[in-house]
Design a protein around this motif. Structure first.
Motif, short mmCIF file in Angstrom:
data_model
loop_
_atom_site.label_atom_id
_atom_site.label_comp_id
_atom_site.label_asym_id
_atom_site.label_seq_id
_atom_site.Cartn_x
_atom_site.Cartn_y
_atom_site.Cartn_z
N ARG A 103 -9.11 2.80 -8.85
CA ARG A 103 -7.78 2.78 -9.46
C ARG A 103 -7.29 1.36 -9.73
O ARG A 103 -6.18 0.98 -9.40
CB ARG A 103 -6.79 3.55 -8.59
N LEU A 104 -8.18 0.59 -10.35
CA LEU A 104 -7.87 -0.80 -10.64
C LEU A 104 -6.84 -0.95 -11.75
O LEU A 104 -6.79 -0.17 -12.69
CB LEU A 104 -9.13 -1.54 -11.11
N LEU B 226 -6.94 -5.94 -9.25
CA LEU B 226 -8.19 -6.65 -9.46
C LEU B 226 -8.03 -8.13 -9.09
O LEU B 226 -8.83 -8.69 -8.34
CB LEU B 226 -8.65 -6.50 -10.91
N ALA B 227 -6.98 -8.75 -9.60
CA ALA B 227 -6.74 -10.17 -9.29
C ALA B 227 -6.52 -10.37 -7.79
O ALA B 227 -7.04 -11.32 -7.20
CB ALA B 227 -5.53 -10.68 -10.08
N GLU B 228 -5.79 -9.47 -7.17
CA GLU B 228 -5.52 -9.57 -5.73
C GLU B 228 -6.81 -9.48 -4.92
O GLU B 228 -7.04 -10.26 -3.99
CB GLU B 228 -4.55 -8.48 -5.30
N ASP C 97 -8.84 -12.71 -5.56
CA ASP C 97 -8.18 -13.89 -4.93
C ASP C 97 -8.27 -13.83 -3.42
O ASP C 97 -8.35 -14.86 -2.76
CB ASP C 97 -6.74 -13.99 -5.41
N THR C 98 -8.27 -12.64 -2.84
CA THR C 98 -8.34 -12.49 -1.38
C THR C 98 -9.69 -12.97 -0.85
O THR C 98 -9.73 -13.66 0.17
CB THR C 98 -8.12 -11.03 -0.99
N VAL C 99 -10.80 -12.65 -1.53
CA VAL C 99 -12.11 -13.09 -1.05
C VAL C 99 -12.39 -14.54 -1.39
O VAL C 99 -13.24 -15.17 -0.78
CB VAL C 99 -13.28 -12.21 -1.56
N SER C 100 -11.67 -15.07 -2.35
CA SER C 100 -11.91 -16.45 -2.79
C SER C 100 -11.12 -17.48 -2.00
O SER C 100 -11.18 -18.66 -2.31
CB SER C 100 -11.59 -16.58 -4.29
N ILE C 101 -10.37 -17.03 -1.02
CA ILE C 101 -9.54 -17.96 -0.25
C ILE C 101 -10.37 -18.72 0.75
O ILE C 101 -11.26 -18.25 1.34
CB ILE C 101 -8.38 -17.21 0.48
#
Length: 157
Positions: free
Chosen positions: A142-143, A148-150, A153-157
């Protein structure tokens, strides 16, 4: 991807030899190489061809036919966006187009910092939750642009 490390011809030769006794060993060899190195190096093609008594073109044909085989290392995180019919009917193509443009990427591309690779996949089996994606082996359904951005961005922190 278990180990993603630098290419090593000696280790690749070991992997190839470990799989030679299998019936139809090419795909298991390719998967094992990608598991070990994160991609299938062009240097592996002649090694596999020689070991299996095939032409380089035959091996290259297999690696280029299957979308799962990478020809260069992926980013630290891999996002697979579904392009199957169900996801397309729920707006995945527009979502992907905007996401890729916003990150300055094309399909199969990796961000300049090596953090994210975005790949197409043609069904994740989440049709009831379309559009869907897989981020580092975690399924997301259910993107929309925000979720999708969240997730990325969460894994890229």
């Amino acid at each position: 991807m278990s180990g993603a490390s630098n290419w090593n011809a000696e280790r690749a030769a070991q992997i190839i030899n470990e799989h030679l006794g299998l019936e139809g060993p090419m795909l298991p060899i390719l998967h094992a190489l990608q598991d070990e190195f994160g991609y299938v190096s062009a240097d592996a093609v002649p090694m596999i061809a020689k070991a299996l008594n095939l032409s380089r073109a035959e091996v290259h044909g297999v690696t280029s036919f299957y979308h799962d085989f990478r020809h260069e290392p992926a980013g630290r995180h891999v996002l697979k966006l579904c392009r199957g019919e169900s996801c397309q009917s729920m707006g995945s193509e527009e979502l992907a187009r905007k996401f890729l443009a916003g990150r300055g990427l094309e399909w199969g591309g990796t961000t300049a910092d090596g953090d994210l690779t975005v790949e197409a996949i043609y069904c994740l089996g989440l049709c009831a939750c379309s559009p869907a994606a897989m981020l580092d082996d975690e399924l997301i359904g259910r993107l929309d642009a925000e979720t999708l951005a969240e997730a990325v961005d969460t894994v890229s922190i």
